[in-house]
Scaffold this motif. Structure first.
Motif, short mmCIF file in Angstrom:
data_model
loop_
_atom_site.label_atom_id
_atom_site.label_comp_id
_atom_site.label_asym_id
_atom_site.label_seq_id
_atom_site.Cartn_x
_atom_site.Cartn_y
_atom_site.Cartn_z
N PHE A 228 -25.54 -27.53 -1.35
CA PHE A 228 -24.97 -28.53 -0.43
C PHE A 228 -24.75 -29.86 -1.15
CE2 PHE A 228 -25.85 -32.18 2.29
CZ PHE A 228 -24.92 -32.02 3.30
N SER A 229 -25.75 -30.28 -1.92
CA SER A 229 -25.66 -31.57 -2.62
C SER A 229 -24.51 -31.58 -3.61
CB SER A 229 -26.98 -31.87 -3.34
OG SER A 229 -28.04 -31.98 -2.43
N TYR A 230 -24.38 -30.51 -4.39
CA TYR A 230 -23.37 -30.52 -5.43
C TYR A 230 -21.96 -30.28 -4.90
CZ TYR A 230 -26.25 -31.34 -9.45
OH TYR A 230 -27.06 -31.94 -10.36
N ILE A 231 -21.83 -29.64 -3.78
CA ILE A 231 -20.50 -29.53 -3.16
C ILE A 231 -20.00 -30.92 -2.79
CG2 ILE A 231 -19.30 -28.78 -1.07
CD1 ILE A 231 -20.91 -26.19 -1.20
N VAL A 234 -19.29 -33.02 -6.11
CA VAL A 234 -18.02 -32.66 -6.74
C VAL A 234 -16.86 -33.22 -5.93
CG1 VAL A 234 -16.49 -30.73 -7.31
CG2 VAL A 234 -18.93 -30.60 -7.87
N SER A 235 -16.96 -33.12 -4.61
CA SER A 235 -15.91 -33.67 -3.74
C SER A 235 -15.75 -35.17 -3.95
CB SER A 235 -16.24 -33.37 -2.28
OG SER A 235 -15.27 -33.93 -1.41
N ALA A 236 -16.87 -35.89 -4.10
CA ALA A 236 -16.80 -37.34 -4.30
C ALA A 236 -16.28 -37.69 -5.69
CB ALA A 236 -18.19 -37.95 -4.08
N LYS A 246 -14.76 -39.12 -14.32
CA LYS A 246 -14.87 -37.74 -13.85
C LYS A 246 -15.52 -36.86 -14.89
CE LYS A 246 -10.83 -37.76 -10.79
NZ LYS A 246 -9.47 -37.20 -10.53
N GLN A 247 -15.10 -37.01 -16.16
CA GLN A 247 -15.65 -36.18 -17.22
C GLN A 247 -17.15 -36.43 -17.40
OE1 GLN A 247 -13.21 -37.19 -20.60
NE2 GLN A 247 -11.62 -35.72 -20.07
N LYS A 248 -17.56 -37.71 -17.31
CA LYS A 248 -18.97 -38.04 -17.46
C LYS A 248 -19.81 -37.44 -16.33
CE LYS A 248 -22.09 -41.97 -18.03
NZ LYS A 248 -22.20 -43.46 -18.09
N ALA A 249 -19.29 -37.55 -15.10
CA ALA A 249 -20.01 -37.01 -13.95
C ALA A 249 -20.10 -35.49 -14.01
CB ALA A 249 -19.34 -37.46 -12.66
#
Length: 323
Positions: A228-231, A234-236, A246-249
């Motif tokens: 749930f957290s990673y969905i 990723v959306s954020a 984005k690449q760093k995250a």
């Protein structure tokens, strides 16, 4: 001549013929003598690297006031758990190889089971807490101080230790009621639930049921929390306009998810699959992955790539060198 034997005498005779094993034999990773030195050296290096890395992380976080935040609180607890994780099994294996013995006492076996289940559960819960911390930081940055207050963090850690202790004590007590009257050979380098259940001559249905039900819930619920957290993370992150951001995250998420997949994959394969599908070689390799390799790699994956942690470690080493 007729010999009368009372019911009490029969019960005594049955107990004498149905004794439980006083010790077990750990076969380790290989039965070939020429490989023992290689295994000893490899595991000694992994243990020293894992222990030193995790202890350095704990000292660095404790000595740097800038790192007294929820994320680093969970990291320090993860390092403590990982240090205890590898210390619960690897030293005994190294001593056995050095002493050319393969035995472990019955009480020592139950002790290993208790700590292995306890620490595996804590790894499970801390991975979930770290995922939730990143979810709040990325998706709700304005409410971070409220949603991750010291009280909430203490509640998360305290409840995790309480549940983990209850779960490990449950399996240890259920295992202690069993009897082992046939083979006492364990095809692992440590005592674990599944191979011990296979050696027992008692009814193990309750033990297996608790592994599937309680163990399944303790693994499944945190895993769903991580998912749930990673969905949402990723959306954020996909909404971030900067490509570099984005690449760093995604790089940070990828490292964490690699460990999550490795941890949950091996745990599920060993504990939540039917006993008939178990292979001693496959289970032994999987146990090495989550008992030794993952705790050794965690300091590098979570901390040493972090600029704040690098700075704290540098300060700690300079301070130690100056004194």
């Amino acid at each position: 001549m007729l010999v009368c034997v009372s019911h009490q005498d029969l019960s005594t005779m049955e107990r004498e013929n149905h004794t439980s094993a006083s010790e077990f034999i750990l076969l380790g990773l290989s039965s070939r003598p020429e490989r023992q030195e290689l295994i000893f050296g490899l595991f000694l290096v992994m243990y020293m690297v894992g222990a030193a890395g995790n202890l350095l992380i704990i000292l660095a976080i404790g000595s740097d006031s800038h790192l007294h935040t929820p994320m680093y609180l969970f990291l320090s607890n993860l390092s403590l758990v990982d240090f205890c994780f590898i210390s619960a099994t690897v030293p005994k294996m190294l001593v056995n190889i050095q002493m050319r013995t393969q035995t472990i006492s019955y009480s020592g076996c139950l002790t290993q089971i208790y700590f292995c289940v306890l620490l595996a559960n804590m790894d499970n819960f801390l991975l979930t807490a770290m995922a939730y911390d990143r979810y709040v930081a990325i998706c709700h940055p304005l409410h971070y101080s409220t949603m991750m207050s010291p009280r909430i963090c203490a509640l998360m850690l305290g409840s995790s230790w309480l549940i983990a202790n209850f779960h490990s004590l449950l399996h240890t007590l259920l295992m202690a009621r069993l009897e082992f009257c046939a083979s006492n050979v364990i095809p692992y380098f440590f005592c674990d639930l599944v191979p011990l259940l296979q050696l027992s001559c008692s009814n193990t249905q309750l033990n297996q049921l608790m592994i599937l039900l309680v163990g399944g819930l303790i693994v499944l619920i945190p895993f769903l929390g991580i998912l749930f957290s990673y969905i949402h993370i990723v959306s954020a992150v996909l909404k971030v306009p900067s490509v570099r951001g984005k690449q760093k995250a995604f790089s940070t998420c990828g490292s964490h998810l690699t460990v999550v997949i490795l941890f949950y994959g091996t745990i599920t394969g060993v504990y939540l699959s039917p006993s008939s599908s178990h292979s001693a070689e496959t289970d032994s390799l999987a146990s090495v992955m989550y008992m030794v390799v993952t705790p050794t790699l965690n300091p590098f994956i979570y901390c040493l790539r972090n600029k704040d942690m690098k700075g704290a470690l540098r300060k700690l080493l300079i301070l130690k060198a100056s004194t």
